[in-house]
Design an enzyme around this catalytic site. Structure first.
Site: not given
Length: 743
Positions: A19, A21-23, A26, A41, A135
């Site tokens: 997957g 994400g914003g940063m 993975v 990650k 978060d």
């Protein structure tokens, strides 16, 4: 973006993308050193190029690596491979809580409470190690295949919050706490707020605030009150709704101060959904700084003066809602009637209303004027120099006169009210029939005690003024032992203080035998336990002794007694715990050696076949499936092929048949007779030739037969005339010679 097959740090082989994400992105990867699959990650380039961010990121990630808890995704390693910064984590097979809600809709209460306890347990472990997540949201919570909850991304948010990031890199604003939205200091209570929003979404299927952009949503967290969950779905437990509302208070000091306190209330609700949860009064939400008008200030001064007259504490000031305050739960205008209940509620929640590091500032000494403060710990209103220029002596005189007037008015009100209620014996006595000979008994409105403990209910009744209370202990499977489930006087009914009140208190459910369902199929066990009157929940374990999907054990154990209607945890077998292994190289091994090699890896031999090979000696393995180095699960089988050596080609032979025939019977076969000579080999005609008989002539006959698999066979000559008559007897030499040659 990394590609499958790449190796990081000579150890981690990238297998697939999990997957993004914003940063970060993975990946699923293989740790060849420890022979296990992991999640990696990897920071996106825009962050990995920022040295300051990378430094903070690494520090936070390494701190997170020290966390070990069943509800936290374990961090194994923090690595840097030629500018590629990544975190190596536990690989959890499952989906995010966000995806789980999208797939299943809003969660039922049992599941929501169970998930909430697990998330809060993970936060508790992190907070005890002084690590704040910052978060918390459903996207950062993983629901594994067996129903366990794992919180991930610890430490990353702190590094992100200290850098200028794009909106895409920041956590979703739908779960951000008010103090984070304002850019203020965040601590453990910020995580609790975000968890409260997550719990809200679990039971409603939606977030409380939606807006056109991130800024509008952030402002809603600061300013707006959320719609209570039960307005959407009335089946939500009132107690669970109160937990959500308490966790999402605008002021941090009004929330649960610790995850431990939150877990305690969640477990109380899990055991008894009717339990009462104390929620702090709603805070001032429009701004961190309260603005006051002159009228507000004067109203507070008047309230302060009146409070001095009545000697009321400042814990629950009767400030109007127009001034920004909401009265605490249980407050009404009669101090004597409700002061005990208010103090009890405040005392129960006292630890959560205070800051450990709060130190009150010294109070100014200006006569008898006192500081008036609202519920905010960091805001106060002090007496300032009179802006109107009024002489302090005159103002003091006016104040004293106002106080005196207030005293006189209060006395008059008390006397009049006392006369009406019969507290005082004023007026003429008309006759003996109407004469009051005993003190009148005060009437009091009844409140609800359902779901309240026996001790708390008795104290509340006593504080309210009731004097004739009895309790009956009755078995009740729906209510926790020691808690009230029925009262003789309904809520809201006004009765004399000395009227008998009977509270029915649960003595617990009737205890019955727990059936022994070990080694039963899961579905059978559930049926048996349900019919016996128990609720069933599941746990799962690996077992080498109990077959998959059969019951290993129950809690309470079979054969013991437990309260009817209570929960029995059924532990179901997942079968033997199978680990992932790499397939060994079987090439060049004998069949026996190949089987031993597979057995050492807890693998088995599958389909074993044979084939010729010009390069592999007979008896050795030519090929295998799956190929060597492939990751499989213990117990899987591997097929392989054994060499039979080079292929042996079959020899072929050619037979040559020859002979000479001549006529011996001129009567049967006269001159000029046309005949056909046939050569037969092993009963098959292999050659045929037409001839015409001449006087004293002989004839050569020959034929070849190729492609024979062996030597040996019989040959003969057959002569027939034009009418098909066999005239072989009229000729000599009809048995030809046969010779063979290898092709």
């Amino acid at each position: 973006m990394l590609k499958p097959g790449m190796i990081l740090c000579d150890r981690y082989e990238i297998l697939d993308v999990v997957g993004a994400g914003g940063m970060s992105i993975v990946y699923k990867a293989r740790d060849h050193r420890l022979n296990r699959n992991v999640a990696i990650k990897v920071l996106k380039p825009e962050f990995s190029n920022d040295k300051n961010f990378v430094t903070k990121f690494r520090i936070e990630a390494q701190a997170s690596a020290g966390l070990t808890h069943p509800n936290i995704v374990n961090v194994y390693d923090v690595v840097d491979d030629e500018g590629i910064y990544c975190i190596v984590m536990e690989l959890v097979e499952g989906i995010t809580l966000k995806q789980y809600i999208e797939q299943n809709g809003r969660l039922n209460m049992e599941t929501a409470i169970n998930f909430s306890i697990q998330i809060a347990s993970g936060l508790e472990a992190a907070h005890e190690n002084h690590i704040i997540h910052r978060d918390i949201k459903p996207q950062n919570i993983i629901v594994s295949k067996n129903g366990n909850i794992k919180v991930t991304d610890f430490g990353i948010a702190k590094a992100a919050s200290s850098n200028t990031l794009t909106s895409g890199a920041m956590g979703s604003v739908h779960y951000i706490s008010p103090e984070q939205a304002r850019g203020g200091y965040s601590d453990e209570r910020s995580d609790i707020y975000s968890l409260g929003i997550t719990m809200y979404e679990m039971v409603t299927g939606r977030v409380p605030f939606e807006g056109d952009n991130n800024v509008s949503v952030a402002l809603m967290h600061i300013q707006n009150e959320m719609i209570p969950p039960r307005q959407y779905y009335p089946d939500i437990y009132t107690s669970f709704e109160k937990i959500i509302l308490k966790a999402t208070q605008k002021k941090p000091e009004r929330r649960y101060l610790t995850a431990s306190a939150l877990i305690a209330d969640l477990k109380r609700v899990q055991n008894n959904p009717n339990i009462d949860i104390v929620v702090a009064p709603t805070s001032i939400t429009n701004s961190p700084t309260q603005e006051w008008t002159k009228e507000d200030v004067q109203a507070i001064r008047n309230g302060s003066a009146n409070r001095d007259l009545y000697s009321q504490p400042y814990d629950n000031p009767p400030v109007s809602q127009e001034m920004g305050e909401i009265r605490p739960i249980g407050y009404n205008s009669t101090p004597q009637a409700n002061n005990g209940r208010i103090n009890e509620l405040l005392q129960e929640d006292d630890d959560e209303w205070e800051e450990d590091d709060y130190e009150p500032e010294p109070q100014p000494k200006r006569g008898n004027l006192k500081k008036v403060q609202d519920y905010d710990d960091d805001e106060e209103l002090e007496e300032e120099e009179d802006p109107d220029g009024i002489d302090p002596g005159i103002r003091k005189a006016v104040t004293i006169a106002g106080v005196a007037t207030a005293v006189i008015i209060a006395i008059i009100i008390i006397v009049v009210l006392g006369n009406v209620l019969g507290w005082f014996k004023f007026g003429s006595k008309k006759d003996n029939k109407n004469k009051i000979t005993t003190e009148e008994v005060q009437s009091i409105a009844m409140i609800s005690f359902t779901g309240v403990s026996e001790d708390a209910a008795l104290k509340m009744l006593s504080d309210a003024g009731f004097t004739n209370v009895k309790t009956e202990h009755v078995e009740d499977e729906k209510t926790q032992e020691g808690y009230v489930f029925e009262q003789s006087v309904k809520e809201g009914e006004t009765i004399p203080a000395d009227q008998e009140i009977v509270l029915k208190v649960s003595a617990g459910a009737e205890e019955v035998d727990v059936p022994d369902v070990k080694n039963y199929e899961d579905s059978q066990a559930v049926t048996i336990l349900t019919e016996a009157g128990f609720e069933v929940s599941h746990a799962y374990e690996y077992s080498d002794d109990v077959e998959k999907d059969k019951v290993i054990k129950t809690d309470p154990e079979g054969g013991t007694k437990a309260a009817k209607g209570s929960k029995v945890i059924v532990t179901v077998s997942n079968g033997s715990e199978k680990k992932e292994v790499e397939v060994p190289n079987l090439g060049g091994l004998t069949e026996a050696q190949a089987r031993d090699s597979l057995s050492s890896k807890k693998l088995s031999a599958g389909n074993v076949t044979h084939a010729n090979s010009d390069s592999v000696a007979a008896g050795m393995v030519i090929s295998q499936n799956p190929a060597r180095g492939t990751t499989v699960t213990e117990g899987d089988s591997v097929d392989f092929v054994i060499s039979d050596g080079p292929e042996q080609k079959e020899k072929k032979y050619t037979a040559k048949i020859s002979g000479t025939i001549s006529r011996v019977d001129e009567v049967s076969v006269p001159d000029e007779t046309a005949v056909t000579v046939q050569v037969q080999f092993n009963g098959q005609v292999v050659y045929s030739k037409d001839i015409q008989i001449s006087p004293n002539a002989s004839y050569e006959v020959s034929a070849t037969v190729p492609g024979l698999s062996s030597t040996g066979g019989s040959a003969s000559l057959i002569i027939v005339d034009v009418s098909g008559n066999n005239v072989t007897a009229a000729f000599s030499g009809t048995t030809p010679e046969v010779s063979y040659s290898e092709e």
